[in-house]
Scaffold this active site. Structure first.
Site, PDB file in Angstrom:
ATOM      1  CB  SER A  79      -0.931  -0.030   1.148  1.00  0.00           C
ATOM      2  OG  SER A  79      -2.017  -0.842   1.034  1.00  0.00           O
ATOM      3  CE  LYS A  82      -4.380   1.759  -0.442  1.00  0.00           C
ATOM      4  NZ  LYS A  82      -4.111   0.751  -0.111  1.00  0.00           N
ATOM      5  CB  SER A 326      -4.484   1.320   3.827  1.00  0.00           C
ATOM      6  OG  SER A 326      -3.465   0.819   2.914  1.00  0.00           O
TER       7      SER A 326
END
Length: 489
Positions: A79, A82, A326
């Protein structure tokens, strides 16, 4: 004899070189102690045996690399991907960008009846709640409409009809973090897990009873089959909540003891467009508006007139649940939205093309990356740690940086929308509140990248990518140790 000695010395150097961490030290910063401690941990930590570690640390003031260990090696970011998606979205869409949902009709209103179809057109809003459908239904009620003599039509053509990113594991299909991507979708709670429902299972009143199942939002779009049982207080809690493949049937099995805490899970629905449409019909009915026709999907005609609209929160606010918690669906929606806005097509292909173009503006070299989605759920995504710290250095100069920084989880902060995925980590006073960073986890991968304020008052930018782990939970403990070393400088 001298020639032989040179030969063996050369061989000795060649053999040992790969074992020495790839490291750059800038003597100005006087961080030799930190470097020594980090090398010691990397060389002796059992959890890292057989793993691949990428680390990059920069000064936040001039961007110079203070320390790097395999910093140019492409690794799976999870993640931490991101961080790129959020930066590109802020740059392209802007802090004030909102997503619109439209209610339109191709019919006429006569004597409190709408003769024609009513269209629910989604334009990517991942924050639509049942409450928002209620507010729009109230607006329809104010128009004097009591009956719709036509169909309710869901229009999700703002994006393409590809529901899953290229490498999403099939096992994630029924989860909230693997939910289908649609331009028309709905969320169950203010965590905004778009395309999913929250299911809660609590014990019945007596032993042998079926557990009580609650679904948020309340909807008949999904069917619950409850095979579970309430057992004695001393019994075992073992509840499973699973959705059948390609169906909206949730099976609940197992046991839950009397007085036990409820078991909760968030389940991705099959076909989020029809899920949103079902919630819309439910809101209309609850406001005294009957629908004669059926629920279907299609495009809004160009001639259809607007009845009401709903605007989402601005992107600066959406970033908080997106980054703190997330949220994978938010990431993929932002990718498609960038593709739609810049390339005229809401697809992963166009969105990722825009992302690659945009990150160049932050000094990131796209030739060093493999990008397959916006969330990092793919095991094919690859990013070097040095590229992540370069991004984090460059975005500090952007006018929207405070929104970006504010969206990052804060170490040890208990409040969910502050600490996010770091609320239960890094609670030692040395690091608590001093690390603002994006975490990442997929199978065999753990990552964390962001900003850390040191004991001496400096701010360092860091990226730690751990790949090929046996246990990602142990990887997080290593990350916390490394960050404690950095914060102590």
């Amino acid at each position: 004899m001298i020639n032989k000695l040179k030969y063996f010395t050369l061989i000795f150097i060649i053999v040992l070189t790969p074992l020495v961490p790839s490291m750059k030290v800038n003597a100005i910063y006087g961080n030799e102690n930190m470097i020594q401690q980090m090398n010691q941990l990397l060389n002796h930590e059992p959890a890292l045996k057989g793993a691949i570690v990428g680390i990059s640390i920069r000064s936040s003031t001039d961007g110079k690399i203070i320390y790097t260990h395999h910093g140019d090696v492409r690794l799976r970011p999870a993640s931490n991907m991101k961080l790129l998606t959020a930066a590109a979205a802020l740059k392209i869409l802007g802090e004030d960008y909102t997503f619109t949902t439209e209610i339109r009709t191709d019919g006429l209103i006569k004597k409190k009846t709408l003769y024609g179809n009513m269209y629910l057109k989604g334009k990517g809003d991942p924050t639509l709640l049942k409450l928002d459908f209620d507010k729009m239904a109230l607006e329809i009620q104010k128009l004097g409409i009591k009956k719709i003599n036509g169909n309710l039509v869901g229009d999700d053509t703002w994006y393409d009809d590809v529901r899953y990113s290229l490498d999403l594991p099939w096992s994630d299909e029924t989860t909230h973090y693997g939910a289908q991507i649609s331009a028309l979708t709905a969320s169950p709670t203010r965590d905004f897990d778009a395309g999913s429902v929250k299911v809660q299972v609590q014990p019945g009143t007596r032993q042998g009873d079926k557990p009580i199942v609650k679904m948020t939002p309340k909807t008949n779009y999904l069917k619950i089959i409850n095979h579970a049982e309430t057992v004695s207080e001393e019994g075992k809690k073992n509840i499973t909540i699973e959705r059948k493949h390609a169906k909206n049937t949730i099976i609940i099995e197992g046991t839950i003891p009397l007085k036990a805490k409820p078991e909760k899970d968030w389940i991705g629905v099959w076909d989020p467009t029809r899920y949103a449409l079902a919630l819309w019909k439910q809101s209309l009915q609850e406001h005294g508006i009957t629908v004669k026709g059926k629920l279907t999907t299609g495009m809004v005609p160009d001639t259809a007139k607007m009845l009401t609209t709903h605007q989402s929160m601005p992107l600066s606010e959406l970033l908080v649940p997106f980054m703190k918690l997330s949220n994978n669906v938010h990431a993929e929606i932002l990718i498609k939205e960038m593709g739609r806005v810049v390339q005229g097509e809401g697809s992963w292909e166009k969105g990722l093309k825009v992302l690659k173009t945009e990150i160049v503006r932050f000094g990131v070299n796209p030739k060093t990356l493999v990008l397959r989605d916006g969330s990092g759920v793919s095991h094919v995504d690859l990013i070097p740690a040095n590229q992540l710290t370069q991004l984090l250095f460059a975005v500090q100069k952007e006018k929207w940086f405070q929104s970006y920084l504010h969206s990052l989880p804060v170490a040890g902060a208990n409040e969910k929308m502050v600490g996010g995925t770091l609320r239960n980590r890094l609670k030692d006073p040395v690091v608590r509140g001093k690390v603002k960073a994006k975490t990442g986890t997929i199978s065999t991968v753990s990552s964390i990248s962001g900003y850390v304020k040191t004991k001496s008052g400096q701010t360092f930018i860091f990226s730690i990518l751990l790949n090929s782990l046996m246990e990602d939970s142990k990887g997080k403990k290593v990350e916390d140790q490394l960050l404690t070393i950095i914060a102590n400088q």
